[in-house]
Motif scaffolding. Structure first.
Motif, PDB file in Angstrom:
ATOM      1  N   ALA A  29     -14.847 -67.014   5.282  1.00 35.87           N
ATOM      2  CA  ALA A  29     -14.941 -68.125   4.316  1.00 35.87           C
ATOM      3  C   ALA A  29     -13.874 -69.168   4.607  1.00 35.87           C
ATOM      4  N   ASN A  30     -14.285 -70.423   4.667  1.00 32.01           N
ATOM      5  CA  ASN A  30     -13.363 -71.506   4.960  1.00 32.01           C
ATOM      6  C   ASN A  30     -13.588 -72.687   4.028  1.00 32.01           C
ATOM      7  N   LEU A  31     -14.837 -73.145   3.927  1.00 30.27           N
ATOM      8  CA  LEU A  31     -15.174 -74.245   3.042  1.00 30.27           C
ATOM      9  C   LEU A  31     -15.274 -73.756   1.595  1.00 30.27           C
ATOM     10  N   PHE A  32     -15.240 -74.717   0.656  1.00 31.11           N
ATOM     11  CA  PHE A  32     -15.370 -74.356  -0.754  1.00 31.11           C
ATOM     12  C   PHE A  32     -16.691 -73.637  -1.016  1.00 31.11           C
ATOM     13  N   GLY A  33     -17.769 -74.088  -0.363  1.00 31.36           N
ATOM     14  CA  GLY A  33     -19.051 -73.426  -0.555  1.00 31.36           C
ATOM     15  C   GLY A  33     -19.027 -71.988  -0.078  1.00 31.36           C
ATOM     16  N   ASP A  34     -18.360 -71.736   1.056  1.00 34.39           N
ATOM     17  CA  ASP A  34     -18.208 -70.369   1.551  1.00 34.39           C
ATOM     18  C   ASP A  34     -17.478 -69.506   0.522  1.00 34.39           C
ATOM     19  N   ALA A  35     -16.387 -70.056  -0.004  1.00 35.14           N
ATOM     20  CA  ALA A  35     -15.567 -69.301  -0.955  1.00 35.14           C
ATOM     21  C   ALA A  35     -16.336 -69.004  -2.238  1.00 35.14           C
ATOM     22  N   SER A  89      -2.628 -80.836  -0.384  1.00 37.22           N
ATOM     23  CA  SER A  89      -2.691 -79.376  -0.456  1.00 37.22           C
ATOM     24  C   SER A  89      -3.421 -78.953  -1.707  1.00 37.22           C
ATOM     25  N   GLY A  90      -4.232 -77.906  -1.558  1.00 37.37           N
ATOM     26  CA  GLY A  90      -4.858 -77.289  -2.719  1.00 37.37           C
ATOM     27  C   GLY A  90      -3.912 -76.315  -3.390  1.00 37.37           C
ATOM     28  N   ALA A  91      -4.441 -75.621  -4.378  1.00 35.77           N
ATOM     29  CA  ALA A  91      -3.628 -74.722  -5.192  1.00 35.77           C
ATOM     30  C   ALA A  91      -3.249 -73.465  -4.415  1.00 35.77           C
ATOM     31  N   MET A  92      -2.015 -73.049  -4.557  1.00 38.13           N
ATOM     32  CA  MET A  92      -1.509 -71.775  -4.059  1.00 38.13           C
ATOM     33  C   MET A  92      -0.208 -71.510  -4.799  1.00 38.13           C
ATOM     34  N   PRO A  93       0.279 -70.275  -4.831  1.00 36.67           N
ATOM     35  CA  PRO A  93       1.567 -70.025  -5.482  1.00 36.67           C
ATOM     36  C   PRO A  93       2.681 -70.795  -4.779  1.00 36.67           C
ATOM     37  N   ILE A  94       3.710 -71.162  -5.523  1.00 35.03           N
ATOM     38  CA  ILE A  94       4.854 -71.849  -4.942  1.00 35.03           C
ATOM     39  C   ILE A  94       5.465 -70.999  -3.830  1.00 35.03           C
ATOM     40  N   GLU A  95       5.512 -69.690  -4.025  1.00 37.17           N
ATOM     41  CA  GLU A  95       6.014 -68.785  -2.989  1.00 37.17           C
ATOM     42  C   GLU A  95       5.224 -68.941  -1.700  1.00 37.17           C
ATOM     43  N   ALA A  96       3.882 -69.047  -1.792  1.00 39.33           N
ATOM     44  CA  ALA A  96       3.047 -69.186  -0.606  1.00 39.33           C
ATOM     45  C   ALA A  96       3.273 -70.539   0.061  1.00 39.33           C
ATOM     46  N   HIS A  97       3.429 -71.585  -0.737  1.00 41.13           N
ATOM     47  CA  HIS A  97       3.727 -72.915  -0.182  1.00 41.13           C
ATOM     48  C   HIS A  97       5.019 -72.866   0.637  1.00 41.13           C
ATOM     49  N   ILE A  98       6.028 -72.200   0.103  1.00 40.80           N
ATOM     50  CA  ILE A  98       7.302 -72.095   0.818  1.00 40.80           C
ATOM     51  C   ILE A  98       7.134 -71.289   2.106  1.00 40.80           C
ATOM     52  N   ALA A 116      -8.993 -75.483  -8.332  1.00 40.95           N
ATOM     53  CA  ALA A 116      -9.883 -74.979  -7.291  1.00 40.95           C
ATOM     54  C   ALA A 116      -9.226 -73.805  -6.564  1.00 40.95           C
ATOM     55  N   ASN A 117     -10.056 -72.822  -6.215  1.00 42.68           N
ATOM     56  CA  ASN A 117      -9.637 -71.618  -5.476  1.00 42.68           C
ATOM     57  C   ASN A 117      -8.826 -70.637  -6.313  1.00 42.68           C
ATOM     58  N   THR A 118      -8.837 -70.780  -7.619  1.00 41.09           N
ATOM     59  CA  THR A 118      -8.226 -69.785  -8.483  1.00 41.09           C
ATOM     60  C   THR A 118      -9.331 -68.947  -9.132  1.00 41.09           C
TER      61      THR A 118
END
Length: 519
Positions: free
Chosen positions: A66-72, A418-427, A505-507
């Motif tokens: 899965a890569n695109l939003f539709g895939d996800a 950037s889309g949503a991800m935890p701050i830890e993951a961004h770092i 998105a993606n949560t």
């Protein structure tokens, strides 16, 4: 990518070829969380048709690809992960009923809930280990591979039918974020063929799949979290936004993913369709390479922070569909440093900083592209803002196909999203010395050590204090000029209820079609 249907082809296909079922029901009170209007209770039945951009004839149903939003979205309908991200980007249990670390945070015991695959087999620890080892296969290019890197999958083992001991390569306080990683879906042991008769444990069962056209799924009555309200769910491919909007207006679909702000403004409140805004879903920024002139001088970076009129950028580049940023990722997310003063434009101070850095007549190239909505508009607006501080910005428009790889190592200043991800993951993914997507070239061993300190800290309050110190440094001298956070915009038919309006998105709450119903 060209629309595989084409706008006219999509509209001409009609409801019959999309397999529409008669939709009946009553209004539903959504408690302020769903699209549509009216009152009542969730209604069971019907088929919802959801349009996403797709990948053409090369599409497949392998959830690890899965890569695109539709895939996800398709993967989420059919499969589960051990955890997923809540609206604040904290990890929430899914197939994992609970997780417990040892004192040194380098071993985690995960207990699975009782759940079944669509063929009746229970989800077991062996399925989890197979899934993760498949993702980690060095010969494959699965997106979740980097996220699973902290796990020593050779040493990790099943300790029972529904218990796994994950052995980690280093202390990792936020190991649940790994379990929630994008694409880290659990498939049955030895599963390999995902397009003919794929089997998952998710809320919908496979019915049919035509790559680049549609995928149909049916309600899983045995789903561990409760059966979906819908009888069936169909994903259709429409790469052009105009095709998605016109199909929604024409009643050929009930859900259109990823609309632009201009479209939303044209239709919002007019009664024919509902506009759902997922607030704060996408960070909007300019990335400055901190190891190259002129941005290797922190005074120049600080000047650029002060050149930006963030509200003008939000209004102009996003058509007002967003909120201003404060040069930090993750506004509203867990650990976000909300106590730092909101930065505002200060051209006099910006000019003074540039003069002190010997850069009063600075000329710089800003890379941008049409790869994302608002990028070229943001570049033009910032060029005009910089001119007021005596800075000449030359805008260079790059290829949509190679933009993201190009800006990692070339140039000095670039539009970034950037889309949503935890701050830890961004770092960990973007700001450590060995991060593979470090667009600002922020490389500081003491900063790396602070991250390791955070990951070795079991107490959440103490860990938050470490993240606060790291963010204060980024706020002062980092390479991301974060000027805004854009809404993610979805359109639905007025009969669609239960769409979560608070989930980026993606949560977990995004594309939760098992919670949606047709009134």
């Amino acid at each position: 990518m060209r629309d595989s249907w084409g706008r006219r082809g999509f509209l001409a296909a009609g409801a019959a070829s999309l397999g529409a079922l008669a939709l009946t029901g009553c209004g539903g009170d959504d408690g302020g969380k769903s699209a549509g209007s009216g009152g009542g209770s969730p209604k069971r039945g019907g088929r919802l048709r959801a349009a996403f951009a797709g990948g053409g004839a090369s599409e497949n149903l392998d959830p690890h690809l899965a890569n695109l939003f539709g895939d996800a979205a398709r993967a989420k309908a059919q499969y589960d992960k051990l955890a997923d991200y809540g609206a604040d980007l904290s990890a929430q249990p899914r197939l994992a009923a609970k997780w417990e670390p040892n004192k040194t945070l380098d071993r985690w015991q995960v207990t699975l809930r009782e759940a079944e695959f669509h063929d009746g087999r229970p989800v077991t620890a062996q399925d989890v280990l197979y899934s993760y080892r498949r993702i980690a296969d060095p010969a494959k290019a699965f997106r979740a591979k980097a996220s699973l890197e902290p796990i020593d999958l050779t040493a990790s083992r099943a300790t029972g039918a529904r218990t796994i001991e994950f052995v980690l390569k280093r202390p990792t306080a936020e190991f649940p974020n790994v379990l929630a990683a994008f694409g880290a879906y659990i498939v049955p042991d030895k599963a390999a063929d995902f397009d003919k008769r794929p089997v998952g444990s998710g809320p919908f069962r496979f019915v049919s799949f035509a790559p680049g056209r549609s995928a149909v799924f049916r309600r899983n009555d045995a789903y561990w979290e409760g059966a979906p309200h819908l009888d069936e769910l169909e994903f259709v491919v429409a790469n052009e936004e105009s095709a998605r909007v016109n199909a929604l207006l024409g009643g050929q679909i009930e859900y259109a993913h990823e609309l632009n702000p201009t479209t939303a403004r044209a239709h919002e409140g007019h009664g024919q369709i509902e506009i759902v805004r997922l607030r704060g879903s996408a960070m909007q920024a300019f990335a400055m390479k901190t190891d190259r002139p002129p941005f290797d001088d922190p005074r120049v970076r600080q000047a650029f922070f002060l050149i930006a009129d963030r509200q003008e950028l939000v209004n102009g580049a996003l058509s007002g569909a967003g909120v201003v940023g404060n040069d930090l990722f993750g506004k509203g997310y867990e650990y976000y440093a909300a106590d730092l003063p909101q930065r505002a434009q200060d051209l006099a101070k910006a000019r003074a900083l540039l003069k002190a850095a010997g850069a009063s007549d600075l000329k710089v190239t800003l890379d941008t592209s049409e790869v994302a909505a608002g990028f070229t508009e943001a570049a033009g607006i910032f060029r005009d803002q910089a001119k007021q501080a005596g800075v000449t910005v030359e805008v260079r428009v790059g290829s949509k196909d190679s933009y993201w790889s190009d800006i990692l190592d070339s140039g000095v200043l670039a539009c970034y999203r950037s889309g949503a991800m935890p701050i830890e993951a961004h770092i960990s993914q973007r700001l450590l010395t060995d991060s593979t997507t470090n667009a600002t070239h922020w490389r500081h061993k003491d900063f790396d050590a602070q991250y390791q300190q955070a990951q070795s800290t079991a107490d959440p309050a103490q860990r938050a204090a470490v993240y606060a110190r790291m963010q204060r440094r980024l706020y002062t001298e980092g390479g991301f000029l974060v000027w805004g956070f854009a809404d993610w915009i979805i359109g639905t038919g007025r009969q669609v209820k239960g769409v979560d309006t608070k989930a980026p998105a993606n949560t977990l709450g995004w594309a939760r079609f098992d919670k949606v119903w047709l009134a």
